[in-house]
Enzyme design. Sequence first.
Site, PDB file in Angstrom:
ATOM      1  N   ILE A 157      46.712  47.616 144.734  1.00 32.77           N
ATOM      2  CA  ILE A 157      45.790  47.378 145.850  1.00 32.77           C
ATOM      3  C   ILE A 157      46.144  48.329 147.000  1.00 32.77           C
ATOM      4  O   ILE A 157      47.195  48.198 147.633  1.00 32.77           O
ATOM      5  CB  ILE A 157      45.837  45.907 146.306  1.00 32.77           C
ATOM      6  CG1 ILE A 157      45.684  44.972 145.102  1.00 32.77           C
ATOM      7  CG2 ILE A 157      44.772  45.664 147.359  1.00 32.77           C
ATOM      8  CD1 ILE A 157      44.453  45.233 144.240  1.00 32.77           C
ATOM      9  N   GLN A 340      48.761  78.567 138.838  1.00 28.86           N
ATOM     10  CA  GLN A 340      49.043  79.642 137.880  1.00 28.86           C
ATOM     11  C   GLN A 340      48.911  81.005 138.540  1.00 28.86           C
ATOM     12  O   GLN A 340      49.724  81.908 138.304  1.00 28.86           O
ATOM     13  CB  GLN A 340      48.091  79.529 136.679  1.00 28.86           C
ATOM     14  CG  GLN A 340      48.519  80.342 135.471  1.00 28.86           C
ATOM     15  CD  GLN A 340      49.773  79.788 134.803  1.00 28.86           C
ATOM     16  OE1 GLN A 340      50.104  78.618 134.976  1.00 28.86           O
ATOM     17  NE2 GLN A 340      50.467  80.621 134.058  1.00 28.86           N
ATOM     18  N   GLY A 343      51.883  81.657 140.662  1.00 25.27           N
ATOM     19  CA  GLY A 343      53.172  81.703 139.991  1.00 25.27           C
ATOM     20  C   GLY A 343      54.121  80.661 140.565  1.00 25.27           C
ATOM     21  O   GLY A 343      53.698  79.569 140.971  1.00 25.27           O
ATOM     22  N   GLY A 344      55.385  81.002 140.655  1.00 27.36           N
ATOM     23  CA  GLY A 344      56.388  80.049 141.109  1.00 27.36           C
ATOM     24  C   GLY A 344      56.127  79.495 142.496  1.00 27.36           C
ATOM     25  O   GLY A 344      56.397  78.321 142.768  1.00 27.36           O
ATOM     26  N   GLU A 367      38.542  54.153 140.573  1.00 28.49           N
ATOM     27  CA  GLU A 367      37.081  54.054 140.671  1.00 28.49           C
ATOM     28  C   GLU A 367      36.402  54.311 139.329  1.00 28.49           C
ATOM     29  O   GLU A 367      35.286  54.824 139.275  1.00 28.49           O
ATOM     30  CB  GLU A 367      36.538  55.017 141.742  1.00 28.49           C
ATOM     31  CG  GLU A 367      36.983  54.718 143.150  1.00 28.49           C
ATOM     32  CD  GLU A 367      36.572  53.342 143.638  1.00 28.49           C
ATOM     33  OE1 GLU A 367      35.599  52.779 143.095  1.00 28.49           O
ATOM     34  OE2 GLU A 367      37.236  52.821 144.553  1.00 28.49           O
TER      35      GLU A 367
END
Length: 387
Positions: A157, A340, A343-344, A367
Amino acid sequence: MDFGLTEEQKMIVETTRTFVENELYPHEAEVERSGHLRMDLIKELQAKAIKAGLYAANMPEEVGGAGLDTQTWLLYEKELGKANYALHWTCVARPSNILLAGTDEQKERYLYPCIRGEKWGCLAMTEPGAGSDLRGMKASARADGDDFVLKGTKHFISHADIADFAIVFMATGEEDTPRGPKKLITAFFVDKGTPGFTVRQGYRNVSHRGYTNAVLEFDDCRIPKSQILGELHKGFEVANAWLGATRLQVAATCLGRAERALGHALTYAAEREQFGQKIGKYQGISFKLADMAMELKAAELLTREAAWKFDQGTVTEADMSMAKLKATEVLAFIADEAIQIHGGMGLMDDLPLERIWRDARVERIWEGTSEIQRHIISRELLRPLGA
């Protein structure tokens, strides 16, 4: 359907965007890293949102809201959705429109204080053994003279810890149907502090830090019949009449976060250099950007069409399910691709991308799960064929 924005809509979008960027973004790091939204900060931002005319803007003008049509409301939701969920949902609250189903006395006690920022409420449907199958709920309310006695447990909740009251859905009987007996459901207002009503800390989760969930326990909690919202045994009717557009709200906030993530990906692709050129020049990156933009537009068009049809009175359950399904899945796709591309660095909390990626996961569950949305869509396709 006109895809252009009116001058009023442009003003609302710009006002909301400016508030989000200037008032909410600066506090995101604190909430994300602490997992906590301070009450003094809530009050500070709440006052600013009220002054800006953004608080409870989803409500009709006659009860003190902004009276936005569905299209405009979702444009507003999209801008708010770009920020940390706890910040925008708690500090720029949009009270549930199910409160409009209350009696005049109930509106005075619950609706108007929520619109003025004096109270918060929460909705309690889900149970440990009853999520999508609400008819399977075990929590019940039995009549006892002029009162009802509530017993059972609700969980997941949202923001019940700060709520002043809960709208609780309880089984109040049973009816025979061609598919066997089904429970009758009734909605009740239950004030925090009512004997037998306990709010316990909920679960830690990966999504929406600072936006809490709780477990609600009812142990012979006695409330008067005047606390029924709607009619006895008509809880589903109340929910269906007043909560339908929440799927569009979820879709809109997802669109906002997806747009923010795409914006970061575009900027990074245009500035980052590898092997002597901007990485956006490489097809491996440029094609990702093209797909992200295309999917975002498709999700937005589905959402805006559903909103337009909602205002025309022609919207179907499938229209809203398609919007919710597409927007939530597109958000997950864009968040992942944006990381992506970075990168890092995409996984570091210096940027909002790892937060958007984490937060995206819950959107395909609450929902109505993606599977439930697909069920609604396919059912509407097959029903005219008698299947």
